[in-house]
Design a protein around this motif. Structure first.
Motif, PDB file in Angstrom:
ATOM      1  N   THR A 258       0.834  -1.206   0.000  1.00  0.00           N
ATOM      2  CA  THR A 258       0.000   0.000   0.000  1.00  0.00           C
ATOM      3  C   THR A 258       0.870   1.258   0.000  1.00  0.00           C
ATOM      4  O   THR A 258       0.578   2.232  -0.688  1.00  0.00           O
ATOM      5  N   ASN A 259       1.947   1.204   0.766  1.00  0.00           N
ATOM      6  CA  ASN A 259       2.863   2.346   0.822  1.00  0.00           C
ATOM      7  C   ASN A 259       3.527   2.588  -0.534  1.00  0.00           C
ATOM      8  O   ASN A 259       3.688   3.731  -0.977  1.00  0.00           O
ATOM      9  N   ALA A 260       3.879   1.486  -1.231  1.00  0.00           N
ATOM     10  CA  ALA A 260       4.488   1.619  -2.558  1.00  0.00           C
ATOM     11  C   ALA A 260       3.499   2.215  -3.553  1.00  0.00           C
ATOM     12  O   ALA A 260       3.851   3.066  -4.389  1.00  0.00           O
ATOM     13  N   ILE A 261       2.219   1.787  -3.477  1.00  0.00           N
ATOM     14  CA  ILE A 261       1.197   2.332  -4.384  1.00  0.00           C
ATOM     15  C   ILE A 261       0.983   3.823  -4.097  1.00  0.00           C
ATOM     16  O   ILE A 261       0.863   4.642  -5.022  1.00  0.00           O
ATOM     17  N   LYS A 262       0.928   4.167  -2.827  1.00  0.00           N
ATOM     18  CA  LYS A 262       0.642   5.547  -2.434  1.00  0.00           C
ATOM     19  C   LYS A 262       1.682   6.514  -2.979  1.00  0.00           C
ATOM     20  O   LYS A 262       1.346   7.635  -3.402  1.00  0.00           O
ATOM     21  N   PHE A 263       2.968   6.090  -2.995  1.00  0.00           N
ATOM     22  CA  PHE A 263       4.040   6.997  -3.387  1.00  0.00           C
ATOM     23  C   PHE A 263       4.585   6.698  -4.784  1.00  0.00           C
ATOM     24  O   PHE A 263       5.737   6.997  -5.081  1.00  0.00           O
ATOM     25  N   SER A 264       3.754   6.090  -5.623  1.00  0.00           N
ATOM     26  CA  SER A 264       4.132   5.844  -7.016  1.00  0.00           C
ATOM     27  C   SER A 264       3.260   6.684  -7.940  1.00  0.00           C
ATOM     28  O   SER A 264       2.098   6.989  -7.630  1.00  0.00           O
ATOM     29  N   ARG A 265       3.824   7.058  -9.075  1.00  0.00           N
ATOM     30  CA  ARG A 265       3.070   7.833 -10.065  1.00  0.00           C
ATOM     31  C   ARG A 265       2.289   6.887 -10.967  1.00  0.00           C
ATOM     32  O   ARG A 265       2.661   5.717 -11.134  1.00  0.00           O
ATOM     33  N   PRO A 266       1.208   7.369 -11.572  1.00  0.00           N
ATOM     34  CA  PRO A 266       0.452   6.521 -12.511  1.00  0.00           C
ATOM     35  C   PRO A 266       1.363   5.990 -13.618  1.00  0.00           C
ATOM     36  O   PRO A 266       2.171   6.722 -14.191  1.00  0.00           O
ATOM     37  N   GLY A 267       1.236   4.701 -13.877  1.00  0.00           N
ATOM     38  CA  GLY A 267       2.042   4.075 -14.918  1.00  0.00           C
ATOM     39  C   GLY A 267       3.324   3.454 -14.415  1.00  0.00           C
ATOM     40  O   GLY A 267       3.946   2.648 -15.136  1.00  0.00           O
ATOM     41  N   ASN A 268       3.758   3.801 -13.208  1.00  0.00           N
ATOM     42  CA  ASN A 268       4.983   3.216 -12.639  1.00  0.00           C
ATOM     43  C   ASN A 268       4.655   1.847 -12.052  1.00  0.00           C
ATOM     44  O   ASN A 268       3.825   1.734 -11.144  1.00  0.00           O
TER      45      ASN A 268
END
Length: 612
Positions: free
Chosen positions: A492-502
């Motif tokens: 969840t933390n990785a999703i929260k701090f990732s940009r769309p498409g990453n």
């Protein structure tokens, strides 16, 4: 002078080592003078010159015998000479066995006084019994020998007044009586002269004895005071936490307290070394450069704090010293005191650490209140707002599709609010030690797949590709619920701090020590190197700006690491700012069972053949 009975028990003296020291209350009165020790010192010169005195006595006896041998008949002269020889031999024998009179006591003094009286009576015999029977020429010789003997004996016994006065009185009295018997004026004059000389010798003996007694008493008291001060200083060094030290003009130690080597933890010879060399300190250690500068300028050192590094710890000294100057104002060195303030310094550092921890706790509390109020307010606004709209029925009758959207929003906000409260409760339980693991065996790939499926919809909504490699797996032991919670927090933390498409990738990694790591790799905004450990603190986030572009109260990574460490593992981050982050949830080898390699059918015949 106070006696033992005048001083209350417990205040008379205290003992240091094997030496008794008077108490401070008894210092106003002078300690009692040891008369026996004084007598031993007085008698010692007698022992030193006794062979010469006895030799002179034997010579005088021979002169008397030679002068009167032809004119005196009968056995009295020979008996007198034999008594003189026997008494002389007795005295020399006693001298040979006790030359220094180191253990002189009253008995020894009495023996000397008795011996002097015996010699006096023997020397009184010639003038009283032999004078009438010898010629006039021989009388003059005997009188001269007896007079010289009286003076010499009285002078030799001066240190014992009673013996000296007795000897002079008996011999001179015999001379006076013998001269009175003759009745001539010249003889009477000689008798009075003999008595006057004896009287003067007695006065001189008494005066000399008093002078020697006073001088010995003064020396005794002075030595006693010096001994007391020396032992008091030693007592101070033993009982005090302060250490004394002294250096020469080159800064090398010439004296230090006995506890200095133990304080330094060394048995090496410290004399001849500088204080810095003895302490093993580096010039870069705190305070030593100031110490060198002050010593170089011959200045007073007042309360200088010095750092003394040890193998396992760091000690601290408080140094005070004064320069020493000679009569010609030449520099002699330094003398000072060392106080070990390590405990006080460590307590001070602990107070500073506690103060900083309290400040951090206060800051964390303030941040917690700010973050939590913001995070709680957002879902509560949605819940309250849409609940009011449902009550007001402003969008048509109940059952309209728009109310389903309202209910979904309320459910989503309520779930988010419940998760926030659950995270806060988890942190509280972990900090209090009330969170316990329910351990069981599980397949690592299966639990990673569960976390992947639970986060897939969230990643899809954020337009972030999420993939999981589940081929590499192993049996692990732990709390399934908590391990899944850690994985979900990390994903969840990785999703929260990732940009769309990453893209975000999940896989299982075999550690070199036999452990296992769940790896979550993203290509998001990354974390600055200085923030890699800070983000694991409660209520901290990689993005701590006031805009708070990302939701959450900053408990995900904190909870993840705490649960991992409860499993004897850890959560570590590798990140490059603006290039992504790799998170690893590591379990130790004792919690992992890797599958054994499978032997293929093609390899089996070869092995069998080789065995044969």
């Amino acid at each position: 002078m106070a006696t033992t009975s005048d001083v209350p028990r417990g205040q008379m003296e205290r003992r240091v080592g094997d030496v008794a020291l008077p108490s401070f209350g008894g210092m106003s009165s002078r300690p009692k003078f040891d008369i026996s020790r004084f007598r031993a010192e007085q008698i010692a010169p007698l022992a030193q010159f006794r062979p010469y005195i006895m030799g002179a006595n034997a010579l005088a006896v021979m002169v008397v015998v030679w002068s009167t041998l032809t004119s005196v008949g009968g056995p009295w002269l020979y008996l007198w000479a034999m008594c003189q020889a026997g008494l002389t031999a007795t005295v020399l024998y006693s001298w040979f066995h006790n030359r220094n009179f180191a253990g002189a006591n009253r008995r020894t003094v009495t023996a000397i006084e008795a011996g002097s009286l015996a010699f006096a009576l023997l020397w009184a015999f010639p003038t009283l019994e032999l004078m009438p029977a010898i010629p006039v020429e021989a009388q003059h010789v005997v009188l001269g020998v007896c007079f010289i003997t009286a003076v010499t004996g009285a002078f030799a016994l001066t240190r014992l007044p009673l013996a000296s006065i007795t000897f002079a009185a008996v011999v001179s009295g015999a001379l006076f009586v013998s001269q009175i018997r003759r009745g001539e004026d010249v003889d009477l004059l000689l008798g009075f002269i003999a008595v006057a000389v004896a009287f003067l010798m007695s006065l001189m003996s008494v005066a000399l004895n008093r002078t020697l007694m006073r001088r010995a008493a003064d020396n005794y008291h002075m030595n006693r005071q010096s001994e007391f001060l020396a032992l008091l200083l030693k007592d101070f060094e033993v009982c005090s936490s302060d250490l004394l030290w002294e250096t020469d003009d080159e800064g090398k130690l010439i004296y230090f307290s006995d506890r200095l080597p133990s304080l330094l933890g060394t048995s090496k010879l410290l004399l001849g070394r500088t204080l810095q060399e003895a302490a093993g300190a580096s010039p870069t250690d705190q305070g030593w450069s100031d110490f060198t500068l002050l010593c170089g300028n011959r200045q007073t050192i007042d309360g200088l704090c010095l750092e003394v590094r040890r193998t396992t710890r760091t000690d601290w000294w408080m140094l005070t010293a004064q320069p020493l100057w000679g009569h010609a104002q030449e520099f002699l060195g330094y003398r000072g005191v060392i106080r070990d303030i390590s405990l006080e310094r460590r307590a001070q550092l602990d107070l500073i650490t506690a103060k900083e921890a309290a400040e951090r706790a206060s800051t964390a509390k303030s941040q917690f209140l700010a973050v939590t109020s913001h995070e709680l307010k957002t879902p509560l606004n949605a819940i309250v707002g849409f609940s009011e709209m449902l009550i007001a029925q402003r969008e048509g009758p109940l059952g309209s599709p728009v109310y389903a959207e309202y209910a979904a929003t309320i459910l989503q906000s309520s779930t988010h609010l419940r998760n926030i409260i659950a995270d806060i409760l988890d942190v509280t339980r972990i900090e209090r030690g009330t969170l316990h693991l329910v351990e069981q065996e599980m397949d690592a790939a299966e639990i990673l797949e569960v976390a992947y499926k639970m986060c897939r919809e969230q990643a899809k909504a954020a337009d972030i590709p999420l993939s999981a490699d589940l081929e590499n797996t192993a049996e692990i032991e732990g709390d399934i619920t908590r391990i899944r919670q850690v994985l979900i927090n990390l994903v969840t933390n990785a999703i929260k701090f990732s940009r769309p498409g990453n893209a975000i990738a999940l896989w299982i990694e075999h550690q070199p020590d036999g452990g296992l790591a769940f790896v979550i790799e993203d290509n998001g905004i990354g974390i600055a190197p200085d923030d890699l450990e800070r983000v694991f603190e409660p209520f901290e986030q990689g993005d701590a700006s006031s805009s708070r572009r990302h939701g959450g109260i900053g408990l995900g990574l904190a909870i993840a690491r705490k649960i991992a460490r409860m499993h004897d593992g850890d959560v570590v981050l590798d990140s490059v700012l603006d290039d992504g982050t790799t998170a690893r949830f590591i379990l130790p080898p004792v919690r992992v069972k890797w599958p054994q390699p499978v032997v293929t059918d093609e390899a089996a015949p070869e092995e069998s053949s080789g065995a044969r």
